[in-house]
Design a protein around this motif. Structure first.
Motif, PDB file in Angstrom:
ATOM      1  N   SER A  86      74.996  27.766  41.361  1.00  0.00           N
ATOM      2  CA  SER A  86      75.762  27.629  42.603  1.00  0.00           C
ATOM      3  C   SER A  86      77.200  27.241  42.282  1.00  0.00           C
ATOM      4  O   SER A  86      78.155  27.782  42.864  1.00  0.00           O
ATOM      5  N   CYS A  87      77.350  26.333  41.318  1.00  0.00           N
ATOM      6  CA  CYS A  87      78.703  25.913  40.949  1.00  0.00           C
ATOM      7  C   CYS A  87      79.485  27.097  40.391  1.00  0.00           C
ATOM      8  O   CYS A  87      80.632  27.322  40.769  1.00  0.00           O
ATOM      9  N   ALA A  88      78.824  27.879  39.511  1.00  0.00           N
ATOM     10  CA  ALA A  88      79.498  29.045  38.931  1.00  0.00           C
ATOM     11  C   ALA A  88      79.943  30.005  40.029  1.00  0.00           C
ATOM     12  O   ALA A  88      81.067  30.520  40.023  1.00  0.00           O
ATOM     13  N   TYR A  89      79.042  30.217  40.997  1.00  0.00           N
ATOM     14  CA  TYR A  89      79.342  31.136  42.105  1.00  0.00           C
ATOM     15  C   TYR A  89      80.519  30.635  42.940  1.00  0.00           C
ATOM     16  O   TYR A  89      81.451  31.370  43.245  1.00  0.00           O
ATOM     17  N   HIS A  90      80.463  29.371  43.304  1.00  0.00           N
ATOM     18  CA  HIS A  90      81.528  28.836  44.176  1.00  0.00           C
ATOM     19  C   HIS A  90      82.857  28.753  43.441  1.00  0.00           C
ATOM     20  O   HIS A  90      83.914  28.890  44.068  1.00  0.00           O
ATOM     21  N   LEU A  91      82.795  28.531  42.118  1.00  0.00           N
ATOM     22  CA  LEU A  91      84.045  28.577  41.349  1.00  0.00           C
ATOM     23  C   LEU A  91      84.592  30.000  41.367  1.00  0.00           C
ATOM     24  O   LEU A  91      85.784  30.227  41.552  1.00  0.00           O
ATOM     25  N   ARG A  92      83.668  30.939  41.224  1.00  0.00           N
ATOM     26  CA  ARG A  92      84.067  32.338  41.191  1.00  0.00           C
ATOM     27  C   ARG A  92      84.717  32.749  42.513  1.00  0.00           C
ATOM     28  O   ARG A  92      85.679  33.513  42.550  1.00  0.00           O
ATOM     29  N   ARG A  93      84.188  32.245  43.599  1.00  0.00           N
ATOM     30  CA  ARG A  93      84.769  32.531  44.920  1.00  0.00           C
ATOM     31  C   ARG A  93      86.208  32.024  45.014  1.00  0.00           C
ATOM     32  O   ARG A  93      86.996  32.502  45.813  1.00  0.00           O
ATOM     33  N   ARG A  94      86.496  31.004  44.195  1.00  0.00           N
ATOM     34  CA  ARG A  94      87.854  30.468  44.207  1.00  0.00           C
ATOM     35  C   ARG A  94      88.700  31.082  43.100  1.00  0.00           C
ATOM     36  O   ARG A  94      89.816  30.632  42.861  1.00  0.00           O
ATOM     37  N   GLY A  95      88.119  32.043  42.399  1.00  0.00           N
ATOM     38  CA  GLY A  95      88.902  32.732  41.366  1.00  0.00           C
ATOM     39  C   GLY A  95      88.776  32.142  39.974  1.00  0.00           C
ATOM     40  O   GLY A  95      89.534  32.507  39.071  1.00  0.00           O
ATOM     41  N   TYR A  96      87.808  31.229  39.756  1.00  0.00           N
ATOM     42  CA  TYR A  96      87.621  30.662  38.416  1.00  0.00           C
ATOM     43  C   TYR A  96      86.439  31.319  37.744  1.00  0.00           C
ATOM     44  O   TYR A  96      85.402  31.550  38.366  1.00  0.00           O
ATOM     45  N   GLN A  97      86.623  31.563  36.459  1.00  0.00           N
ATOM     46  CA  GLN A  97      85.466  32.023  35.689  1.00  0.00           C
ATOM     47  C   GLN A  97      84.885  30.820  34.973  1.00  0.00           C
ATOM     48  O   GLN A  97      85.626  29.975  34.472  1.00  0.00           O
ATOM     49  N   SER A  98      83.553  30.770  34.886  1.00  0.00           N
ATOM     50  CA  SER A  98      82.934  29.658  34.169  1.00  0.00           C
ATOM     51  C   SER A  98      81.974  30.201  33.120  1.00  0.00           C
ATOM     52  O   SER A  98      81.606  31.379  33.153  1.00  0.00           O
ATOM     53  N   THR A  99      81.580  29.326  32.187  1.00  0.00           N
ATOM     54  CA  THR A  99      80.634  29.708  31.141  1.00  0.00           C
ATOM     55  C   THR A  99      79.432  28.798  31.243  1.00  0.00           C
ATOM     56  O   THR A  99      79.579  27.565  31.259  1.00  0.00           O
ATOM     57  N   ILE A 100      78.258  29.416  31.357  1.00  0.00           N
ATOM     58  CA  ILE A 100      77.049  28.609  31.521  1.00  0.00           C
ATOM     59  C   ILE A 100      76.306  28.533  30.188  1.00  0.00           C
ATOM     60  O   ILE A 100      76.102  29.547  29.523  1.00  0.00           O
ATOM     61  N   PHE A 101      75.937  27.315  29.833  1.00  0.00           N
ATOM     62  CA  PHE A 101      75.093  27.109  28.652  1.00  0.00           C
ATOM     63  C   PHE A 101      73.705  26.739  29.129  1.00  0.00           C
ATOM     64  O   PHE A 101      73.537  25.759  29.862  1.00  0.00           O
ATOM     65  N   GLU A 102      72.716  27.545  28.699  1.00  0.00           N
ATOM     66  CA  GLU A 102      71.355  27.306  29.186  1.00  0.00           C
ATOM     67  C   GLU A 102      70.412  27.201  27.982  1.00  0.00           C
ATOM     68  O   GLU A 102      70.409  28.057  27.099  1.00  0.00           O
ATOM     69  N   ALA A 103      69.628  26.126  27.977  1.00  0.00           N
ATOM     70  CA  ALA A 103      68.723  25.896  26.856  1.00  0.00           C
ATOM     71  C   ALA A 103      67.623  26.958  26.776  1.00  0.00           C
ATOM     72  O   ALA A 103      67.226  27.407  25.706  1.00  0.00           O
ATOM     73  N   ASP A 104      67.161  27.392  27.929  1.00  0.00           N
ATOM     74  CA  ASP A 104      66.029  28.317  27.963  1.00  0.00           C
ATOM     75  C   ASP A 104      66.501  29.753  27.749  1.00  0.00           C
ATOM     76  O   ASP A 104      67.704  30.034  27.800  1.00  0.00           O
ATOM     77  N   ASN A 105      65.514  30.642  27.584  1.00  0.00           N
ATOM     78  CA  ASN A 105      65.911  32.041  27.472  1.00  0.00           C
ATOM     79  C   ASN A 105      66.035  32.695  28.835  1.00  0.00           C
ATOM     80  O   ASN A 105      66.658  33.718  29.002  1.00  0.00           O
ATOM     81  N   LYS A 106      65.416  32.026  29.879  1.00  0.00           N
ATOM     82  CA  LYS A 106      65.515  32.574  31.239  1.00  0.00           C
ATOM     83  C   LYS A 106      66.482  31.729  32.060  1.00  0.00           C
ATOM     84  O   LYS A 106      66.587  30.525  31.857  1.00  0.00           O
ATOM     85  N   LEU A 107      67.131  32.390  32.996  1.00  0.00           N
ATOM     86  CA  LEU A 107      68.036  31.654  33.887  1.00  0.00           C
ATOM     87  C   LEU A 107      67.283  31.247  35.151  1.00  0.00           C
ATOM     88  O   LEU A 107      66.303  31.886  35.536  1.00  0.00           O
ATOM     89  N   GLY A 108      67.751  30.191  35.775  1.00  0.00           N
ATOM     90  CA  GLY A 108      67.164  29.815  37.069  1.00  0.00           C
ATOM     91  C   GLY A 108      66.645  28.402  37.122  1.00  0.00           C
ATOM     92  O   GLY A 108      66.313  27.893  38.179  1.00  0.00           O
ATOM     93  N   GLY A 109      66.587  27.739  35.986  1.00  0.00           N
ATOM     94  CA  GLY A 109      66.068  26.376  35.996  1.00  0.00           C
ATOM     95  C   GLY A 109      64.651  26.377  36.520  1.00  0.00           C
ATOM     96  O   GLY A 109      63.863  27.277  36.199  1.00  0.00           O
ATOM     97  N   LEU A 110      64.336  25.424  37.376  1.00  0.00           N
ATOM     98  CA  LEU A 110      62.964  25.323  37.863  1.00  0.00           C
ATOM     99  C   LEU A 110      62.561  26.516  38.727  1.00  0.00           C
ATOM    100  O   LEU A 110      61.382  26.729  38.972  1.00  0.00           O
ATOM    101  N   LEU A 111      63.540  27.274  39.174  1.00  0.00           N
ATOM    102  CA  LEU A 111      63.189  28.463  39.958  1.00  0.00           C
ATOM    103  C   LEU A 111      62.401  29.447  39.104  1.00  0.00           C
ATOM    104  O   LEU A 111      61.575  30.199  39.616  1.00  0.00           O
ATOM    105  N   SER A 112      62.693  29.426  37.805  1.00  0.00           N
ATOM    106  CA  SER A 112      61.956  30.356  36.941  1.00  0.00           C
ATOM    107  C   SER A 112      61.128  29.635  35.875  1.00  0.00           C
ATOM    108  O   SER A 112      60.462  30.265  35.073  1.00  0.00           O
ATOM    109  N   GLN A 113      61.186  28.300  35.933  1.00  0.00           N
ATOM    110  CA  GLN A 113      60.392  27.546  34.966  1.00  0.00           C
ATOM    111  C   GLN A 113      59.349  26.678  35.649  1.00  0.00           C
ATOM    112  O   GLN A 113      58.588  25.977  34.996  1.00  0.00           O
ATOM    113  N   GLY A 114      59.335  26.668  36.978  1.00  0.00           N
ATOM    114  CA  GLY A 114      58.450  25.717  37.644  1.00  0.00           C
ATOM    115  C   GLY A 114      57.750  26.300  38.860  1.00  0.00           C
ATOM    116  O   GLY A 114      56.531  26.314  38.951  1.00  0.00           O
TER     117      GLY A 114
END
Ligand SMILES: Cc1cc2nc3c(=O)[nH]c(=O)nc-3n(C[C@H](O)[C@H](O)[C@H](O)COP(=O)(O)OP(=O)(O)OC[C@H]3O[C@@H](n4cnc5c(N)ncnc54)[C@H](O)[C@@H]3O)c2cc1C
Ligand SMILES: Cc1ncc(C[n+]2csc(CCOP(=O)(O)OP(=O)(O)O)c2C)c(N)n1
Ligand code: SF4
Ligand code: SF4
Ligand code: SF4
Ligand SMILES: [Mg+2]
Lengths: 299, 547, 386
Positions: free
Chosen positions: B142-170
């Motif tokens: 959500s933070c990446a998205y809202h930054l993007r809406r304001r014109g910022y690019q962000s870089t996400i570091f994720e420990a897992d191989n899948k994205l989504g946090g508990l959405l895809s791990q729980g």
């Protein structure tokens, strides 16, 4: 829910009604329903002031100010003239207060109804002589204060609908500005019928009812909901139809909140209130009986 | 015959009352002023619920509704499925009959967005700023998205191989199908967000290094450290922590469990574990210290677990695991009673001495809560400041479960949104208000005379029989007619939806409609207040005239 | 075409020839035959009009007011109690400048009940703004109704045509019925400038503040004054096609008269006979008939009377507390006139008591023997009670 009322506006602002006047709104809605081909007959009442002094007028149709007791007779005369002059598509609208209808104008109205003269008669009933400063009329309800019933009125309200229905006129209906769709439907329906058509519209007069102006519509809605002023239609003096029955429940709470919001009922004792509630319930049952009576009529 | 100047022969009026500016009678002036609907106010991601429902009601198109919704929340299809919808809890319609089925409407809009491939039009990326986000859960994304809406690019570091946090791990797929999650995530990533998966900060990448490189960091690592059960026998291999169990299921792996599985806890993890066990063809037994009323799981889930006839043992706490021949044979519990309410308002369980009893199980899944693990942040611990997102580290922000402990998806999304806002303020050295804090419309403010009673339209749902043995999604959402019907129930609290009432009831013709908007004609308005009271939704106020 | 008919029928014919379009009337003796005959005319279609069978005289005039404001020619007829019941609307019609024509059959006011003639009913409406004509014969009735519309529709004031109960209303005489074609030419259809009309959207009769009301009332008086001139003109025009006219007043054998009797209504005919006899005997006596009472043709009256020595005004009415009303009017007309005859006031025939040539002679004898008039009322035919 969205009301679908005609956009056409046949009344000007700048009129002299008190803020929140239900009678002013009633005229506005009625003229929307009836349209420009309407002529108004206006006996003495608040509306004689509302419409503005000479050389002004608030309505966008011809209007005749007439003597207090003559709405019925003058309307007959106008309609007769229009007929003889070949102008058959004009609606004559007699617009009178409760004083002009229940009291001083009853004779002329009754006569016109008996002749079944062809006009719409709307009684906007604010339950007293408001023009002259809140004196009681025979439409003032039992227990209400007025300047001539300084304690409380001791007689019940006259049932004008019963009187008019007894004339077997083609159409008689109660109406309320709190139900604009129903109000407009009734006037349109009346417009399409020939003969004497009578509409009894209860309207709030914030000044005379001693309430704040913003609850004007709310109060007359409560009057319908509580069974004090049920909405119904009567065809040919015989066939009763109850409108919006799901809205009506003559219960203690609604009746009390109706009475409680009005200064004119401030002097009611608990015993008085109980009597009013009982009376309203029995009137309501009486109406239901009449509606059931329909079943006996084979048409 | 003489006549006087221009007078007619008698009192014949030729002019209109327009001359008479009755506005001067007024003591109070009505004003159109949209207020905050309670649903919007309750939504942690700040969705403009009333407004997108209104768009649907006015038939202005699904795209418009989707665009408006996703301005605040990029996960409508996800939230439409798993959000515990505080909006519905505060919906004014619940005081009248039943709340608006907001989440099912939201889900419909989200699904349409995916099916139709709706796209955002986002501003160009400004490469001047480098922002790192740790964790690709709902908060981070959500933070990446809202930054993007304001014109910022962000870089996400994720420990897992899948994205989504508990959405895809729980969260199991019978509640939240993975393709939905991944599709909504993909839409965010495609909008030009950089991803480093399989990159745990602390392990693969040093935190200090990250901070040096990026200057601005948002920590959204969730709360994944399982609390220890801490009773004798807890080290047995057939004691499988809930998150691990669910993680394996999400990953499509087979987990070895026995025939009777005791699940300890009363939260979402517990129920998800229990319902998953059921779907694996085994017998789940949920053991909870308090009663149903105190269960922290979302209401819908409790309801469904009961529908699925999952066995509950309430007011029981595990004492020890009884193991015979290296196999778990039962769980010894003690009966509890409820004592005084604690600070959170929940009544505390108190053990009843000598009331031990056994529950026959061969597998145990503890689901007693998770904690945040910030051990990778060297030498110090993270302190979150008053606004719940900023921290005591310059340029470091944190949000989601990582700050609050286990909470909800939409809270995490809201935190990500807020973080994006604060990061923007930090980078530009501006201080923008987060949002107005006006009082939302309450039920008593409404005039319900204009609303009919109508029952809430439920979401489509798989029949019980066909859902017990599969992980197929339980809820099916709306078809278009149901959507329409449900939307029409919305009161539009506090916000004009052009119902015409003010126009209809004004005795003074002082409400004008111009180009689909209403205006008061203050030349004539007498300030009676009728429109104010008859506006069903309290979108008109009355203010005293200064004279 | 000549026909023998009663005064009431003459009224009905007058209304029919005038092509009244809306009629609203309520029966009262001695006017009933008017209602009946007009109903019949409407039924057969001889008259294309709407007859509104109202429940009262009050509604009768109200309906006429409605009809008139909507642009129709309206007619009503009544008597005594009915006229009194109309009173509020009598004002309404005049202040609303409505050219309604009404026939009033003079009848004594109750109580006690009376159906016989005197003028108190119509005269008590004298200050309402209606024009009033008192008729002597059935011919004059029919003609005055036709003339009445013509005047009314020009000056925009209502007109009352008055006839005596029974003596005219129920007494048949030969009447020449004017030809419809000629009447139509004389009296074209009513085309008011202001009326209830969808294209005009006017409002009539709103609250009038003191800012305007004085002027509006003043205009009524102006119209009244103008109607004197107009009535004379209309009367002459009427003669052109019918051969008949009446004047506003009619001096009869007044040349070099020393005594002049003043009468109105049917007493005039009785008095003519007496005058004829006395003139035959060489007495210098004449008669002045007052036909138009409102507006009061004061100047004409002065001119007709100022040269004689004595005037005997015969009133079939009483202004209680003052005396004969006609007498009062004449006295006040002379008030500022340098030459002034002695004016004697006689009241007779009240409640329908017969006024015979002997009654008139009694008056003549009384005038002859008195040289100075005073303000005492002289009653003729009053039975002495002691
Ligand atoms: C079984 C279960 C069911 C739930 N059901 C619901 C529900 O129905 N409705 C609801 O609203 N909420 C539900 N929740 C809660 C909800 O899932 C969480 O509140 C939400 O996911 C929190 O989002 P987050 O982004 O803060 O953290 P997470 O979703 O936990 O995401 C954190 C991410 O950070 C990553 N990460 C952690 N440490 C590091 C590191 N050092 N370096 C890099 N990456 C790291 C993790 O791998 C993870 O991907 C449920 C939770 C569980 C466990
Ligand atoms: C013959 C006559 N009597 C009395 C009046 C004074 N008057 C004018 S309006 C009115 C009361 C009107 O009451 P209602 O008909 O109820 O109308 P409202 O003013 O209440 O609207 C009265 C008594 C009058 N105009 N005419
Ligand atoms: S009725 Fe509509 S606007 Fe009001 S709270 Fe519910 S969803 Fe929101
Ligand atoms: S009454 Fe209806 S149209 Fe008027 S402000 Fe309220 S919602 Fe809008
Ligand atoms: S209802 Fe009309 S007059 Fe009354 S406050 Fe509203 S706009 Fe003004
Ligand atoms: Mg009244």
């Amino acid at each position: 829910m969205k009301f679908t009322i005609p956009q056409e506006e046949n009344m000007h602002p700048g009129h002299l009604a008190c803020p929140g006047c239900g009678g002013a709104l009633a005229m506005r809605l009625a003229l929307k329903a009836l349209g420009k081909k309407t002529m108004v007959v206006l006996p003495a009442c608040c509306w004689s002031i509302i419409n503005g002094p000479f050389p002004y007028s608030a309505v966008k149709v011809p209007l005749f100010h007439t003597a207090f007791e003559t709405a019925g007779s003058v309307s007959s005369g106008i309609k007769a003239a229009l007929d003889i002059l070949g102008k058959k598509d004009i609606t004559v609208l007699a617009w009178a207060g409760d004083g002009g209808t229940f009291d001083i104008g009853l004779q002329a109205l009754s006569a016109a109804a008996e002749r079944n003269d062809d006009f719409i008669y709307v009684c906007y009933d604010n339950e007293a002589y408001m023009n002259t400063g809140i004196q009681r009329s025979s439409a003032t309800p039992w227990g209400a204060w007025s300047s001539t019933t300084p304690a409380a009125k001791e007689e019940p309200k006259k049932n004008i609908m019963d009187i008019m229905v007894a004339h077997r006129i083609p159409y008689a209906a109660t109406a309320s500005v709190s139900y604009p769709d129903d109000f407009i439907r009734k006037l349109k329906r009346a417009k399409d019928i020939k003969g004497t058509r009578f509409i009894h519209a209860l309207v709030c007069c914030p000044t005379g009812w001693k309430c704040s102006s913003e609850i004007s519509i709310k109060l007359t809605r409560l009057a319908v909901q509580s069974g004090i002023f049920p909405l119904y239609e009567v065809e040919n003096g015989l066939k009763y139809t109850l409108n919006k029955p799901q809205q009506i429940s003559p219960d203690n709470k609604l009746i009390r909140s109706y009475l409680g919001a009005q200064g004119r009922f401030a002097n009611l004792s608990e015993k008085d209130t109980k009597k009013i509630v009982a009376d309203i319930k029995s009137e309501w049952l009486r109406l239901l009986n009449k509606i059931e009576g329909n079943i006996c009529i084979k048409q | 015959m003489k006549q006087v100047f221009q007078l007619p022969p008698w009192a014949i009026s030729t002019e209109s009352t327009l001359y008479n500016k009755t506005g001067s009678w007024r003591n109070y002036r009505p004003v159109y002023r949209n207020r905050i609907p309670p649903c919007n106010n309750a939504c942690p991601s700040g969705e403009k619920i009333q407004q997108y429902i209104d768009i649907l009601n006015q038939e202005e198109g699904l795209y418009k509704a989707w665009k408006l919704l996703t301005q605040d929340n990029p996960f409508p299809a996800v939230c439409g499925r798993v959000c515990f919808h505080p909006c519905e809890n505060s919906c004014n319609r619940s005081d009248y009959d039943e709340p608006i089925n907001i989440h099912t409407i939201e889900r419909f809009i989200g699904d349409i967005g995916l099916n139709e491939g709706f796209k955002w039009r986002l501003p160009r990326v400004n490469k001047k700023y480098k922002i790192a986000i740790i964790g690709a859960g709902p908060a981070g994304l959500s933070c990446a998205y809202h930054l993007r809406r304001r014109g910022y690019q962000s870089t996400i570091f994720e420990a897992d191989n899948k994205l989504g946090g508990l959405l895809s791990q729980g969260i199991p797929s019978y509640r939240l199908p993975q393709d939905i999650v991944q599709a909504e995530i993909a839409r965010i990533i495609k909008s030009d967000v950089k991803i480093h998966s399989n990159t745990a900060i602390g392990n693969e990448y040093d935190f200090d290094k990250l901070l040096k490189e990026y200057k601005t960091v948002f920590i959204a690592i969730g709360a994944h450290k399982e609390k220890k059960l801490g009773i004798p026998g807890a080290e047995h291999p057939s004691v499988i922590p809930a998150l691990e169990f669910l993680y394996q299921l999400c990953a499509g792996k087979r987990v070895k469990i026995g025939q009777r599985v005791g699940i300890i806890g009363g939260g979402n993890s517990a129920l998800d574990a229990a319902r998953s066990v059921l779907r694996l063809g085994k017998k789940p037994i949920v053991i909870y210290r308090r009663t149903e009323n105190e269960m922290p799981a979302i209401l819908d889930e409790i309801q469904e677990a009961k529908e699925e006839q999952i066995e509950f043992v309430f007011l029981a706490a595990p004492e020890r695991i009884i193991i015979r021949n290296n196999k778990i044979v039962s769980l010894e519990c003690i009966k509890m009673k409820l004592g005084q309410a604690d600070k959170t308002g929940r009544r505390q369980p108190i053990p009843i001495k000598g009331s031990d009893f056994k529950v026959g199980v061969d597998t145990i899944i503890p689901a007693i809560g998770e904690e945040v693990d910030t051990s990778f942040i060297p030498g110090s611990f993270l302190k979150v400041l008053d606004d719940t997102v900023s921290t005591n580290y310059e340029g470091v922000f944190a949000g989601g479960d990582a700050v609050t402990g286990p909470k909800t998806v939409v809270d995490a999304i809201g935190a990500g949104k807020k973080a994006a806002h604060l990061i923007h303020c930090y980078l530009r050295q501006v201080c923008l208000p987060v949002g107005a804090s006006e009082k939302p419309v309450v039920f008593e403010d409404l005039n319900t005379a204009y609303f009919e009673h109508e029952t809430r339209i439920p979401s489509g749902k798989l029949p019980l029989s066909s859902r017990l043995k599969t992980f197929a999604e339980v809820y099916q959402g709306y078809e278009k007619p149901q959507l329409k019907q449900e939307c029409s129930r919305c009161f539009s609290c506090g916000v004009c939806n052009k119902c015409d009432n003010c126009f209809v009831f004004c005795p003074d013709m002082s409400v004008n409609k111009r180009a689909g908007k209403y205006e008061f004609d203050y030349d004539y308005c007498k300030g009676c207040g009728v429109c104010v009271l008859e506006c069903p939704r309290n979108a008109i106020g009355l203010v005293q005239e200064e004279r | 075409m000549k026909e023998v008919m009663s005064g009431n029928h003459a009224v009905s014919y007058g209304a029919m020839l005038s092509r009244a379009q809306v009629i609203a009337a309520y029966p009262i003796t001695p006017q009933t035959q008017i209602v009946e005959m007009l109903s019949e005319f409407c039924r057969t279609g001889r008259l294309k009009a709407k007859f509104i069978k109202v429940e009262s005289e009050h509604s009768a005039l109200a309906a006429c007011i409605g009809a008139s404001i909507a642009g129709a020619r309206a007619f009503t007829a009544t008597s005594a109690q009915g006229l009194a019941l109309m009173h509020e609307l009598i004002h309404w019609a005049a202040n609303g400048r409505m050219p309604i024509v009404m026939a009033d059959v003079n009848r004594s006011m109750a109580p006690g009940w009376s159906i016989w003639t005197d003028q108190n009913d119509s005269l008590s409406q004298r200050d309402t703004g209606w024009l009033q004509f008192y008729c002597e014969s059935n011919q004059e009735v029919i003609d005055t109704i036709i003339q009445g519309y013509k005047i009314a529709e020009t000056v925009l004031l209502p007109v009352m045509v008055v006839l005596d109960a029974f003596v005219l209303s129920h007494t048949s005489e030969g009447v020449d019925i004017p030809e419809q074609k000629l009447v139509d030419k004389f009296l074209p259809p009513y085309k008011p400038q202001y009326k209830m009309d969808l294209n005009q959207t006017l409002a009539f009769g709103a609250l009038v503040t003191p800012d305007y009301n004085f002027e509006l009332k003043y205009q009524i008086q102006e119209a009244m004054e103008y109607s004197l001139t107009l009535a004379r003109k209309v009367d002459k025009e009427f003669k052109r096609f019918s051969g008949r006219n009446y004047g506003l007043i009619e001096p009869y054998r007044c040349a070099r008269a020393e005594i002049i009797l003043v009468t109105s209504g049917t007493i005039t005919s009785t008095a003519r006979e007496v005058i004829d006899n006395l003139r035959k005997q060489g007495e210098k006596i004449g008669l002045l008939k007052i036909r138009m009472f409102r507006p009061f043709p004061a100047q004409e009256v002065i001119e007709a009377l100022e040269d004689c020595k004595k005037v005997a005004v015969i009133d079939r009415n009483i202004g209680y507390g003052v005396g004969g009303i006609l007498c009062q009017e004449i006295k006040s007309a002379f008030c500022n006139n340098a030459r002034r005859p002695e004016i004697f006031g006689y009241i007779t025939g009240i409640g329908g008591r017969d006024v015979t040539p002997d009654t008139i002679m009694e008056i003549v004898i009384d005038v002859r023997k008195n040289n100075k008039a005073d303000n005492r009322i002289k009653y003729v035919g009053l039975r002495k009670l002691r």
